[in-house]
Every structure is written in C-alpha cells, then in structure tokens.
Design an enzyme around this catalytic site. Structure first.
Site, short mmCIF file in Angstrom:
data_model
loop_
_atom_site.label_atom_id
_atom_site.label_comp_id
_atom_site.label_asym_id
_atom_site.label_seq_id
_atom_site.Cartn_x
_atom_site.Cartn_y
_atom_site.Cartn_z
N TYR A 149 -39.98 -21.08 0.25
CA TYR A 149 -38.77 -21.55 0.92
C TYR A 149 -38.67 -23.07 0.84
O TYR A 149 -37.58 -23.62 0.63
CB TYR A 149 -38.77 -21.09 2.39
N ASP A 181 -34.21 -9.76 -2.74
CA ASP A 181 -34.70 -10.93 -1.99
C ASP A 181 -35.11 -12.02 -3.00
O ASP A 181 -34.36 -12.31 -3.92
CB ASP A 181 -35.86 -10.51 -1.07
N HIS A 211 -32.20 -4.04 3.35
CA HIS A 211 -32.78 -5.06 2.50
C HIS A 211 -33.94 -4.55 1.64
O HIS A 211 -34.17 -5.06 0.55
CB HIS A 211 -33.27 -6.21 3.38
#
Length: 368
Positions: free
Chosen positions: A294, A179, A345
């Site tokens: 982000y 990630d 993930h």
C-alpha cells in the site's frame, strides 16, 4: 544450482511454531467490554470466537497436507524467493492460467477452484477446458516473503511473475486477478503483452465512477467507512508491524474484518479456510511486508491499462467497487463483461462455481 533454478517445494512448519500459535491464542489479553453504539469495526466477540476455533478446533497439519497435495515450486527473482502452486493439467494441450491473489489473500484463496479448472473432465466438464495453473504467492506475501527490501510495487511484482512463468516454460498464458492481483495483472499485461493472451479481473482499479450512481455510492462508502486499513498501511505500515507479527489475535482481527466487510452476506466462507489464510501470514511473518504494498503504490504514478491485451471483467454485487462499463471500455480492449448475481471480493472462496465457469469461458474466448 543456478540462480534461475525452479525447485520443488513443500510447506513444513515446525511443530514448535504450531504449538506457539495455539499458546499465544490461549493467552490473548482481550479488551475490556464496553457498551458502544454504531459500527466501529469487527466485534471483539467475533474475533474471540474465531481465535478459540483457531487455537483448538482448527488443525494446521490437515491444512498443511491440503496445501501439499498440490505441486509447488520456488525460484529466486530479483533478490527474493517467489513461491507458486504449479498444477499441470492431465490434458497436454491445456492453456496456462495464472491466478493472482491480493491482500489479505494468499494461494489458500484459490484451493477450491484448482481441481475443476485443471481437470474439468473429472468434474463432469469438458476436458478441452482444462488449464495448467500457476498460482504465485505475491512477493512479500506468505511463502514468497518477507521481501528483503522495499520497492516492491505492483509493476515490480508483475515482472517477477512474468519471469516465474517463463522459467516454468510457458510462452503464452492467460492471467486472472482480484484485489492487488488485478493491479499486478494490469501491469503484467503492459510489461509482457507479447506473452499474455488475455487478462481477466474481478476488481477493476482506476476507471472513474462518475455517472454511475451505484458505482459512485460504493466509492463514497469505501472512502467514508471501509478504507481505514488502506490509509494506515499506505502511510505508516511500520507502525503496524510489531502487532501483526507478535499477536495472532491482532493479525486475525485485522484480516477477518476485511472478510466480514467485503463478502456477500449470503456467502458461506469456510471458517477453516479463512483461518488457514491468516495462518500463512502468521507462520511466514508477512503481515508487515504485505502491508508495504500500500505504501509502495501510494508513492509511484498511477499506471495505465494495456489496450493490446484482450481484457475481461467480472462484476460481483458485494465487491468493494463496481466499475462503470463505459469507463472500462475507454481504458482497455474489453472483450468480456459479466455481472454475477452473488458473491463479493473473494470470488474463489465465495462463489467458486461461478468463477470456474467464468474463467473457462474467458480462456476459450482469448486463447483457444
């Protein structure tokens, strides 16, 4: 004490905050039920069941003790505290290995792989495979947050991690990330190539998916169905901040949905480990500061991969993306490519056995 000092650390959440979490969960104002067709996000019933476990059956003090069973340190880098698990192997010649989490993960994500990696001889493995472990909480996340300012891009985080590793006395080390950890690892390899012996990732950001139908469909589905959280955190993260700070049920739903959508349906993710991961965000109030990454990434140019650092990729069948090997080979010095037969993930939580063996093999290849 100097500004560059590395000091021991223990997690110690005041009992009043533990009690407050349980009380807030018990007083959650749940949505009114509706008959709604289609997939519209994590079902309220699922969140409610998790919240009930979090408020009653789950034991923070037991989870806190499990964290404190591992040596931890903090140091100040670039105006913020950086926390890490620092597990020295009993094998003196062990290679240093840095493990980097992403969002919505934390150092809790790696608890199941710490002992077999650092002391393989105690688990029936070869003591020669032992590694010293540095597991940072990324700045803005968990015990390394909240950060006091903006601008914490993956590149800035990478520089902070490099400084932490240097202060711990390691001159040459291997990096693993998934990630955001893979983004930070990519930037760390570029910024500190003289000291990074190898980079291993379980998610490969950047390479195009064209020409690989499976990879193209994963990208299309992510854009179509799974990326709402990223669009919001990448454009209006402050709008989420009060909810992620004031409502444990809201924070739980926001994070648990990622685990529900990004994991292998056959994986048995430990519920209490998941709740502890969410609790780290709750007690440190880092839901908002972690979301800022982000926004930061969306406002800087896309970086390149280092071609100077040997790179390994592990592809998990239920991860968000499946990078085409040909595209990765054009971007990096690819020395290892592994396709797992299971997992998603959160590899360290879902398939710790596969990840441990993969990392042992990669470290052997690049650093022994």
């Amino acid at each position: 004490m100097s500004e560059t000092a590395v000091t021991p650390f223990r997690v110690d959440v005041p009992q009043a905050e533990v009690d407050d979490l349980a009380e807030r969960l018990r007083r959650t104002r749940w949505p009114v039920g509706q008959d709604l067709p289609g997939d519209r996000g994590i079902p309220v019933e699922r969140v409610r069941a998790l919240a009930e476990r979090w408020a009653s059956g789950w034991d923070w003090r037991a989870q806190e003790a499990a964290l404190n069973a591992w040596p931890q340190v903090t140091t100040a880098v670039d105006g913020t505290r950086v926390h890490a698990l620092h597990v020295r192997s009993p094998e003196p010649d062990a290679v240093p290995l840095v493990l980097l989490h992403g969002w919505p993960g934390s150092v809790v994500e790696f608890l199941r792989v710490l002992r077999p990696l650092s002391d393989p001889g105690a688990h029936g493995g070869d003591p020669a495979d032992a590694v010293h472990l540095v597991v940072p909480s990324l700045p803005g996340y968990g015990l390394s947050g909240p950060t006091p300012d903006g601008g914490w891009t993956p590149a800035r985080i990478a520089r902070a991690v490099a400084e932490l590793v240097a202060r711990l006395g390691y001159d040459r080390y291997v990096v693993h990330g998934g990630d955001w950890g893979s983004n930070v690892g990519r930037d760390l390899a570029a910024a500190d190539a003289a000291h990074v012996a190898g980079l291993h990732v379980t998610m490969t950001p950047g390479p195009p998916a064209e020409g690989d139908p499976v990879a193209e469909e994963k990208v299309a589905r992510y854009a179509r169905e799974l990326s709402g959280y990223a669009k919001l955190q990448g454009t209006r993260p402050l709008s989420l901040a009060p909810a992620l700070t004031d409502s444990p049920a809201g924070l739980l739903a926001w994070i648990a949905e990622r685990f529900a959508e990004w994991t292998d349906p056959a994986s048995e993710v430990d519920v209490d480990q998941l709740l502890t991961n969410v609790a780290v965000y709750w007690f440190t109030r880092t839901g908002p500061s972690s979301a800022q990454l982000y926004w930061e990434r969306a406002h800087v140019p896309a970086p390149d991969w280092s071609r100077d650092v040997p790179t390994g990729v592990a592809v998990l069948p239920h991860d968000l993306f499946r990078p085409p090997r040909a595209a990765v080979e054009q971007a990096v010095d690819l020395v290892s490519w592994t396709e797992f037969d299971r997992g998603g993930h959160f590899a360290a939580m879902e398939v710790p056995d596969l990840l441990v063996e993969e990392l042992r093999r990669f470290v052997r290849a690049v650093a022994r």
